[in-house]
Design a protein around this motif. Structure first.
Motif, PDB file in Angstrom:
ATOM      1  N   UNK A  80       0.818  -1.211   0.000  1.00 49.60           N
ATOM      2  CA  UNK A  80       0.000   0.000   0.000  1.00 49.60           C
ATOM      3  C   UNK A  80       0.853   1.262   0.000  1.00 49.60           C
ATOM      4  N   UNK A  81       1.940   1.241   0.747  1.00 49.71           N
ATOM      5  CA  UNK A  81       2.863   2.395   0.767  1.00 49.71           C
ATOM      6  C   UNK A  81       3.449   2.603  -0.624  1.00 49.71           C
ATOM      7  N   UNK A  82       3.825   1.504  -1.275  1.00 52.02           N
ATOM      8  CA  UNK A  82       4.358   1.600  -2.642  1.00 52.02           C
ATOM      9  C   UNK A  82       3.320   2.178  -3.600  1.00 52.02           C
ATOM     10  N   UNK A 106     -10.674   8.471  -4.272  1.00 51.41           N
ATOM     11  CA  UNK A 106     -11.359   7.222  -3.924  1.00 51.41           C
ATOM     12  C   UNK A 106     -10.366   6.068  -3.818  1.00 51.41           C
ATOM     13  N   UNK A 107      -9.403   6.038  -4.726  1.00 51.48           N
ATOM     14  CA  UNK A 107      -8.388   4.986  -4.715  1.00 51.48           C
ATOM     15  C   UNK A 107      -7.540   5.074  -3.445  1.00 51.48           C
ATOM     16  N   UNK A 108      -7.103   6.276  -3.100  1.00 54.26           N
ATOM     17  CA  UNK A 108      -6.321   6.480  -1.881  1.00 54.26           C
ATOM     18  C   UNK A 108      -7.150   6.072  -0.667  1.00 54.26           C
ATOM     19  N   UNK A 113      -8.458   2.468   3.759  1.00 57.21           N
ATOM     20  CA  UNK A 113      -9.538   1.693   4.366  1.00 57.21           C
ATOM     21  C   UNK A 113      -9.137   0.227   4.500  1.00 57.21           C
ATOM     22  N   UNK A 114      -8.482  -0.303   3.487  1.00 59.07           N
ATOM     23  CA  UNK A 114      -8.011  -1.690   3.521  1.00 59.07           C
ATOM     24  C   UNK A 114      -7.029  -1.900   4.678  1.00 59.07           C
ATOM     25  N   UNK A 117      -8.934  -1.839   7.952  1.00 60.75           N
ATOM     26  CA  UNK A 117      -9.673  -3.086   8.146  1.00 60.75           C
ATOM     27  C   UNK A 117      -8.742  -4.200   8.616  1.00 60.75           C
ATOM     28  N   UNK A 118      -7.553  -4.268   8.041  1.00 57.01           N
ATOM     29  CA  UNK A 118      -6.586  -5.294   8.449  1.00 57.01           C
ATOM     30  C   UNK A 118      -6.194  -5.120   9.913  1.00 57.01           C
ATOM     31  N   UNK A 119      -5.973  -3.875  10.311  1.00 51.72           N
ATOM     32  CA  UNK A 119      -5.632  -3.602  11.712  1.00 51.72           C
ATOM     33  C   UNK A 119      -6.777  -4.047  12.622  1.00 51.72           C
ATOM     34  N   UNK A 120      -8.008  -3.713  12.238  1.00 50.64           N
ATOM     35  CA  UNK A 120      -9.165  -4.076  13.049  1.00 50.64           C
ATOM     36  C   UNK A 120      -9.311  -5.593  13.162  1.00 50.64           C
TER      37      UNK A 120
END
Length: 141
Positions: A80-82, A106-108, A113-114, A117-120
């Motif tokens: 995601x950082x890349x 929206x893409x950012x 958001x992804x 969600x992973x953290x949650x």
């Protein structure tokens, strides 16, 4: 017994590669060594199965699952950082308004958001007070 990591080929490869880089000489025959490092155990399917069965006997298989979840999260976050870095680079190429377009925003937003969600999911599964596979960590963390 837990799922064997051999099917997740990128992780043992990554860990083995890190181990090779950190040592001047890498001995494939692990039995000759005095002990096993965590990296060697994770990178070797036979040792990993033994370690998994040991964790089950010690009532602690969630620790390895948590470690795997964190490794996957790190890999996803780096991707995601890349992606965000590419968006920033492209915004310089095209125009300052590139990053302002609603499609780009929206893409950012979907990337961030992804990650959230992973953290949650990790928190809900391993850390929260009602976690299904709660790991044993101090309350101050």
């Amino acid at each position: 017994m837990m799922t064997v990591w051999a099917t997740e080929s990128w992780l043992p490869y990554k860990l083995t590669k890190e181990s090779i880089r950190s040592r001047k000489s890498f001995d494939i025959n692990f039995q000759k060594e005095m002990g096993y490092s965590f990296v060697h155990i994770l990178a070797n399917p036979k040792l990993l199965r033994l370690f998994e069965s040991h964790l089950v006997k010690e009532w602690a298989p969630e620790n390895l699952r948590f470690y795997k979840a964190i490794i996957h999260f790190e890999k996803e976050t780096q991707s995601n950082i890349d992606l965000l870095a590419n968006i920033k680079r492209n915004s310089r190429k095209f125009s300052p308004r590139f990053i302002s377009t609603s499609k780009t925003k929206d893409y950012i937003h979907s990337i961030l958001n992804s990650t959230n969600q992973s953290i949650f999911v990790i928190y809900k599964k391993f850390i929260g007070s009602r976690a299904e596979s709660q790991i044993n960590i101090g309350h101050r963390i």
